[in-house]
Design an enzyme around this catalytic site. Structure first.
Site, PDB file in Angstrom:
ATOM      1  N   PRO A  13      -9.921  15.770 -59.483  1.00 47.46           N
ATOM      2  CA  PRO A  13      -8.621  15.674 -60.121  1.00 47.46           C
ATOM      3  C   PRO A  13      -7.750  14.536 -59.602  1.00 47.46           C
ATOM      4  O   PRO A  13      -7.755  14.239 -58.406  1.00 47.46           O
ATOM      5  CB  PRO A  13      -7.963  17.026 -59.814  1.00 47.46           C
ATOM      6  CG  PRO A  13      -8.728  17.583 -58.673  1.00 47.46           C
ATOM      7  CD  PRO A  13     -10.129  17.061 -58.814  1.00 47.46           C
ATOM      8  N   ASN A  14      -7.042  13.942 -60.550  1.00 52.29           N
ATOM      9  CA  ASN A  14      -6.048  12.887 -60.300  1.00 52.29           C
ATOM     10  C   ASN A  14      -6.653  11.542 -59.932  1.00 52.29           C
ATOM     11  O   ASN A  14      -5.924  10.552 -59.816  1.00 52.29           O
ATOM     12  CB  ASN A  14      -5.029  13.327 -59.221  1.00 52.29           C
ATOM     13  CG  ASN A  14      -4.269  14.561 -59.642  1.00 52.29           C
ATOM     14  OD1 ASN A  14      -3.692  14.573 -60.725  1.00 52.29           O
ATOM     15  ND2 ASN A  14      -4.298  15.610 -58.838  1.00 52.29           N
ATOM     16  N   ARG A  21      -1.311   5.789 -58.833  1.00 52.51           N
ATOM     17  CA  ARG A  21      -0.932   6.978 -58.081  1.00 52.51           C
ATOM     18  C   ARG A  21      -0.795   6.630 -56.597  1.00 52.51           C
ATOM     19  O   ARG A  21      -1.773   6.211 -55.967  1.00 52.51           O
ATOM     20  CB  ARG A  21      -2.061   7.990 -58.274  1.00 52.51           C
ATOM     21  CG  ARG A  21      -2.027   9.154 -57.358  1.00 52.51           C
ATOM     22  CD  ARG A  21      -3.372   9.846 -57.351  1.00 52.51           C
ATOM     23  NE  ARG A  21      -3.280  11.064 -56.575  1.00 52.51           N
ATOM     24  CZ  ARG A  21      -4.324  11.662 -56.012  1.00 52.51           C
ATOM     25  NH1 ARG A  21      -5.529  11.157 -56.157  1.00 52.51           N
ATOM     26  NH2 ARG A  21      -4.155  12.750 -55.321  1.00 52.51           N
ATOM     27  N   TYR A  26      -3.569   5.176 -51.758  1.00 54.74           N
ATOM     28  CA  TYR A  26      -4.882   5.068 -52.395  1.00 54.74           C
ATOM     29  C   TYR A  26      -5.238   3.651 -52.854  1.00 54.74           C
ATOM     30  O   TYR A  26      -6.340   3.429 -53.349  1.00 54.74           O
ATOM     31  CB  TYR A  26      -4.958   6.029 -53.591  1.00 54.74           C
ATOM     32  CG  TYR A  26      -4.809   7.477 -53.175  1.00 54.74           C
ATOM     33  CD1 TYR A  26      -5.733   8.073 -52.330  1.00 54.74           C
ATOM     34  CD2 TYR A  26      -3.728   8.244 -53.609  1.00 54.74           C
ATOM     35  CE1 TYR A  26      -5.590   9.397 -51.926  1.00 54.74           C
ATOM     36  CE2 TYR A  26      -3.580   9.570 -53.216  1.00 54.74           C
ATOM     37  CZ  TYR A  26      -4.518  10.133 -52.376  1.00 54.74           C
ATOM     38  OH  TYR A  26      -4.387  11.442 -51.977  1.00 54.74           O
ATOM     39  N   ASN A  77     -16.148  12.621 -54.443  1.00 53.92           N
ATOM     40  CA  ASN A  77     -14.764  12.656 -54.000  1.00 53.92           C
ATOM     41  C   ASN A  77     -14.111  13.749 -54.839  1.00 53.92           C
ATOM     42  O   ASN A  77     -13.761  13.513 -56.001  1.00 53.92           O
ATOM     43  CB  ASN A  77     -14.066  11.309 -54.211  1.00 53.92           C
ATOM     44  CG  ASN A  77     -12.623  11.359 -53.700  1.00 53.92           C
ATOM     45  OD1 ASN A  77     -12.111  12.419 -53.347  1.00 53.92           O
ATOM     46  ND2 ASN A  77     -11.977  10.197 -53.670  1.00 53.92           N
ATOM     47  N   ALA A  80      -8.293  16.970 -54.536  1.00 50.94           N
ATOM     48  CA  ALA A  80      -7.672  18.144 -53.911  1.00 50.94           C
ATOM     49  C   ALA A  80      -8.593  19.362 -53.892  1.00 50.94           C
ATOM     50  O   ALA A  80      -8.426  20.247 -53.041  1.00 50.94           O
ATOM     51  CB  ALA A  80      -6.370  18.476 -54.633  1.00 50.94           C
ATOM     52  N   GLU A 101     -19.975  12.981 -49.005  1.00 50.15           N
ATOM     53  CA  GLU A 101     -18.566  13.211 -49.360  1.00 50.15           C
ATOM     54  C   GLU A 101     -17.766  11.947 -49.051  1.00 50.15           C
ATOM     55  O   GLU A 101     -17.940  11.358 -47.979  1.00 50.15           O
ATOM     56  CB  GLU A 101     -18.055  14.392 -48.524  1.00 50.15           C
ATOM     57  CG  GLU A 101     -16.583  14.690 -48.710  1.00 50.15           C
ATOM     58  CD  GLU A 101     -16.128  15.849 -47.815  1.00 50.15           C
ATOM     59  OE1 GLU A 101     -16.957  16.391 -47.041  1.00 50.15           O
ATOM     60  OE2 GLU A 101     -14.940  16.187 -47.886  1.00 50.15           O
ATOM     61  N   HIS A 103     -13.749  10.098 -49.232  1.00 52.22           N
ATOM     62  CA  HIS A 103     -12.313  10.104 -49.503  1.00 52.22           C
ATOM     63  C   HIS A 103     -11.780   8.702 -49.273  1.00 52.22           C
ATOM     64  O   HIS A 103     -12.142   8.057 -48.277  1.00 52.22           O
ATOM     65  CB  HIS A 103     -11.570  11.092 -48.601  1.00 52.22           C
ATOM     66  CG  HIS A 103     -12.052  12.490 -48.792  1.00 52.22           C
ATOM     67  ND1 HIS A 103     -11.695  13.244 -49.880  1.00 52.22           N
ATOM     68  CD2 HIS A 103     -12.911  13.242 -48.068  1.00 52.22           C
ATOM     69  CE1 HIS A 103     -12.312  14.416 -49.807  1.00 52.22           C
ATOM     70  NE2 HIS A 103     -13.062  14.431 -48.729  1.00 52.22           N
ATOM     71  N   ARG A 110      -3.631  12.810 -42.311  1.00 50.94           N
ATOM     72  CA  ARG A 110      -2.627  13.254 -43.277  1.00 50.94           C
ATOM     73  C   ARG A 110      -2.228  14.714 -43.018  1.00 50.94           C
ATOM     74  O   ARG A 110      -2.452  15.231 -41.939  1.00 50.94           O
ATOM     75  CB  ARG A 110      -3.173  13.016 -44.687  1.00 50.94           C
ATOM     76  CG  ARG A 110      -3.496  11.530 -44.921  1.00 50.94           C
ATOM     77  CD  ARG A 110      -3.974  11.279 -46.319  1.00 50.94           C
ATOM     78  NE  ARG A 110      -2.941  11.593 -47.285  1.00 50.94           N
ATOM     79  CZ  ARG A 110      -3.176  11.747 -48.590  1.00 50.94           C
ATOM     80  NH1 ARG A 110      -4.403  11.588 -49.070  1.00 50.94           N
ATOM     81  NH2 ARG A 110      -2.192  12.048 -49.411  1.00 50.94           N
TER      82      ARG A 110
HETATM   83  C1  DQA Z   1      -8.606  12.227 -51.636  1.00 43.54           C
HETATM   84  C2  DQA Z   1      -7.853  13.016 -50.545  1.00 43.54           C
HETATM   85  C3  DQA Z   1      -7.408  14.367 -51.073  1.00 43.54           C
HETATM   86  O1  DQA Z   1      -6.710  15.085 -50.052  1.00 43.54           O
HETATM   87  C4  DQA Z   1      -6.485  14.201 -52.255  1.00 43.54           C
HETATM   88  O2  DQA Z   1      -6.117  15.453 -52.796  1.00 43.54           O
HETATM   89  C5  DQA Z   1      -7.061  13.317 -53.314  1.00 43.54           C
HETATM   90  C6  DQA Z   1      -7.781  12.110 -52.896  1.00 43.54           C
HETATM   91  C7  DQA Z   1      -8.957  10.793 -51.161  1.00 43.54           C
HETATM   92  O3  DQA Z   1      -9.780  10.180 -51.813  1.00 43.54           O
HETATM   93  O4  DQA Z   1      -8.377  10.305 -50.187  1.00 43.54           O
HETATM   94  O5  DQA Z   1      -6.881  13.545 -54.495  1.00 43.54           O
HETATM   95  O6  DQA Z   1      -9.816  12.904 -51.920  1.00 43.54           O
END
Ligand code: DQA
Length: 152
Positions: A13-14, A21, A26, A77, A80, A101, A103, A110
């Site tokens: 998501p997102n 964003r 990011y 990735n 959240a 995984e 990020h 964070r």
């Molecule tokens: C994320 C880190 C997560 O905590 C966050 O909710 C994201 C992006 C990252 O790529 O740093 O949506 O996965």
């Protein structure tokens, strides 16, 4: 010619909002930019990439399940859902596909709630804090694992 191993790159998501964003967290690259980087990096490694993004947990579960017996590796990735989703963890465990995984941000620098990852329990390893380069490092790791399996 043998077909190239397929790597499923799943974004949660997102991540479709990448570039717009919280760019201070990011970066300014869009998800399309990240996809292009992954495709360019995967080709000389002899890997084929399937690059996907969804904001919906169940859709992500379906894609992960679909990787079983079909994909040689998963880069995920989960956004959240990383910190909340037992369903994604179970899907990854059921898929039995080597998983890395990723990020973009360093989740350990964070908020406390980002420090725990359900995904990590099913991953061979985790890369965080290197922005989009993390996806390329994940492809390198999977290429090496797959090569190792083939030579074993
Ligand atoms: C994320 C880190 C997560 O905590 C966050 O909710 C994201 C992006 C990252 O790529 O740093 O949506 O996965």
């Amino acid at each position: 010619m043998a077909t190239a191993p397929v790597i499923l790159i799943v974004n949660g998501p997102n991540l479709n909002m990448l570039g717009r964003r919280q760019p201070e967290v990011y970066g300014r690259e869009t998800l399309a930019d990240v996809e292009a980087l992954c495709r360019a990096h995967a080709a000389p490694l002899g890997l084929e990439v399937e690059f996907r993004q969804s904001n919906h947990e169940g859709v992500l579960v379906d894609w992960i399940q679909g990787a079983r017996d079909r994909c040689a590796g998963i880069v995920i990735n989960a956004g959240a859902y990383t910190h909340t989703s037992v369903a994604l963890l179970d899907a990854l465990l059921a898929a039995e596909v080597p998983t890395v995984e990723v990020h973009l941000s360093n989740i350990h620098q964070r908020e406390e709630f980002r420090h725990h990852s359900f995904v990590s329990k099913a991953a061979r390893g985790m890369i965080c804090g290197f922005g989009s380069h993390g996806y390329l490092l994940a492809l390198d790791a999977l290429a090496r694992l797959i090569r190792g399996n083939r030579e074993a």
